[in-house]
Enzyme design. Structure first.
Site, PDB file in Angstrom:
ATOM      1  N   ASN A 171       1.795  -9.321  13.370  1.00 49.56           N
ATOM      2  CA  ASN A 171       2.427  -8.266  14.160  1.00 49.56           C
ATOM      3  C   ASN A 171       2.852  -7.127  13.238  1.00 49.56           C
ATOM      4  OD1 ASN A 171       3.549 -11.083  15.721  1.00 49.56           O
ATOM      5  ND2 ASN A 171       2.535  -9.525  16.956  1.00 49.56           N
ATOM      6  N   ASP A 191       7.079 -16.949  20.115  1.00 51.91           N
ATOM      7  CA  ASP A 191       7.729 -16.831  21.419  1.00 51.91           C
ATOM      8  C   ASP A 191       6.744 -16.933  22.573  1.00 51.91           C
ATOM      9  OD1 ASP A 191       6.426 -14.449  20.974  1.00 51.91           O
ATOM     10  OD2 ASP A 191       8.049 -13.181  21.731  1.00 51.91           O
ATOM     11  N   GLY A 192       5.456 -17.127  22.263  1.00 56.53           N
ATOM     12  CA  GLY A 192       4.439 -17.206  23.303  1.00 56.53           C
ATOM     13  C   GLY A 192       3.834 -15.870  23.671  1.00 56.53           C
ATOM     14  N   ASP A 220      12.793 -12.843  15.784  1.00 59.69           N
ATOM     15  CA  ASP A 220      12.737 -11.386  15.911  1.00 59.69           C
ATOM     16  C   ASP A 220      13.440 -10.964  17.201  1.00 59.69           C
ATOM     17  OD1 ASP A 220      12.138  -8.795  15.082  1.00 59.69           O
ATOM     18  OD2 ASP A 220      10.192  -8.766  16.073  1.00 59.69           O
ATOM     19  N   LEU A 227       4.874  -4.598  21.902  1.00 54.65           N
ATOM     20  CA  LEU A 227       6.058  -5.428  22.035  1.00 54.65           C
ATOM     21  C   LEU A 227       7.211  -4.795  21.272  1.00 54.65           C
ATOM     22  CD1 LEU A 227       4.387  -8.918  21.476  1.00 54.65           C
ATOM     23  CD2 LEU A 227       5.019  -7.883  23.664  1.00 54.65           C
TER      24      LEU A 227
END
Length: 313
Positions: free
Chosen positions: A174, A203-204, A229, A264
């Site tokens: 990420n 977190d999926g 995070d 995100l």
């Protein structure tokens, strides 16, 4: 041995409290910390993302004072600075404000450490920036762990920084653009570097199971660290919010994103939820789950796990 809870090296806020906000108060900070501890995250680093100099000065002093309280000092060993020495490129920069991104600056870094009363424990920087290796060595000499993230670093960049003392990768997979070179990119380069441990968000939503499996296969559980995070929206109900400089949507699924960019904006999960998702994938056993969620992070912080078990178990 059963662990008493989880350790999180990256927490941006919790239950509506933003650790990087100009409106943060000591009362609100203490509320978020106590609620997070109740959730099962018993040791963590409050994280300040790329901010203005005024916010750094104000919030670092406030947080460093608060974490020295008797009821928090065992739970909060220090602060994580995620920025400001990161990439200013869209995608790599993530949700960080481009106006506040800086090139490596030893004088300003020292000022940040001074404002924190020496409580900075972890610093995330981009490996490709000019003088990033100089800053890395300087930070490590001051006892600060350096992690590499929000970057467009090459294999050579990562090697140069690991040779300079960097030891971690911030949320590997990420903090990079949606479109990257299929071979020469920070994910492959990070996987290939044996000297850098990988922090990952399970977190999926941040990583697909296949990439989590690959990271674990290559790094091993001993060199993988789960972080939440957690954004300031973590712990709140689904809905529309404004956080970390973004208008965001928190879906029923837990996905937290900016609808304009599609990116995100941190996660809405705690460590307990991240470990639960990791357990559901059935990639590693309970012993290794304890490693990625507790022991490995304490090793990074140079904290004796038994002391945490004895005091907080």
């Amino acid at each position: 041995m059963e662990i008493p809870g989880y350790v999180d090296l990256q927490v941006n806020g919790y239950k509506g409290v933003d650790f990087s906000s100009s409106e943060l108060t000591e009362e609100r900070f203490l509320y978020a910390c106590r609620e997070l501890i109740k959730s099962g995250t018993i040791v963590f680093l409050p994280t300040i993302i790329t901010s203005s100099k005024e916010i750094y000065e104000r919030n670092l002093q406030m947080i460093s004072k608060a974490i020295q309280r008797d009821d928090l000092k065992d739970h909060i060993p220090g602060i994580h600075l995620e920025g400001p020495f990161i990439s200013d490129v869209d995608g790599a920069r993530g949700a960080h404000n481009p106006e506040w991104v800086l090139q490596p600056d030893l004088v300003f870094f020292d000022q940040l450490v001074e404002w924190s009363d020496g409580k900075v424990k972890l610093l995330t920087i981009a490996a490709e920036l000019e003088q990033s290796d100089v800053l890395c060595r300087h930070a490590v000499d001051k006892g600060v762990t350096v992690s590499l993230g929000h970057q467009l670093a090459s294999e050579t960049d990562l090697q140069r920084l690991s040779d300079s003392g960097a030891s971690l990768l911030t949320h590997l997979g990420n903090g990079i653009p949606q479109m990257i070179d299929r071979h020469n990119n920070p994910i492959w380069a990070g996987l290939a570097n044996d000297d850098l441990r990988a922090m990952i968000i399970t977190d999926g939503h941040h990583l697909p199971p296949s990439l989590i499996k690959i990271i674990l296969k290559i790094k091993g559980a001993s060199n993988t660290i789960i972080v939440s995070d957690a954004s300031p929206i973590a712990g709140l109900s689904p809905g529309n919010y404004s956080t970390l400089g973004n208008d965001v949507i928190l879906e029923e699924s837990g996905r937290l994103f900016n609808p304009e960019t599609g990116y995100l904006v941190g996660s809405s999960s705690t460590m307990r939820e991240c470990i639960s998702y990791m357990r559901s994938l059935n990639f590693i056993d309970e012993q290794d789950l304890s490693s990625v969620g507790f022991y490995n992070s304490l090793e990074i912080l140079d904290i004796n796990p038994q002391s945490i078990i004895d005091r907080l178990g």
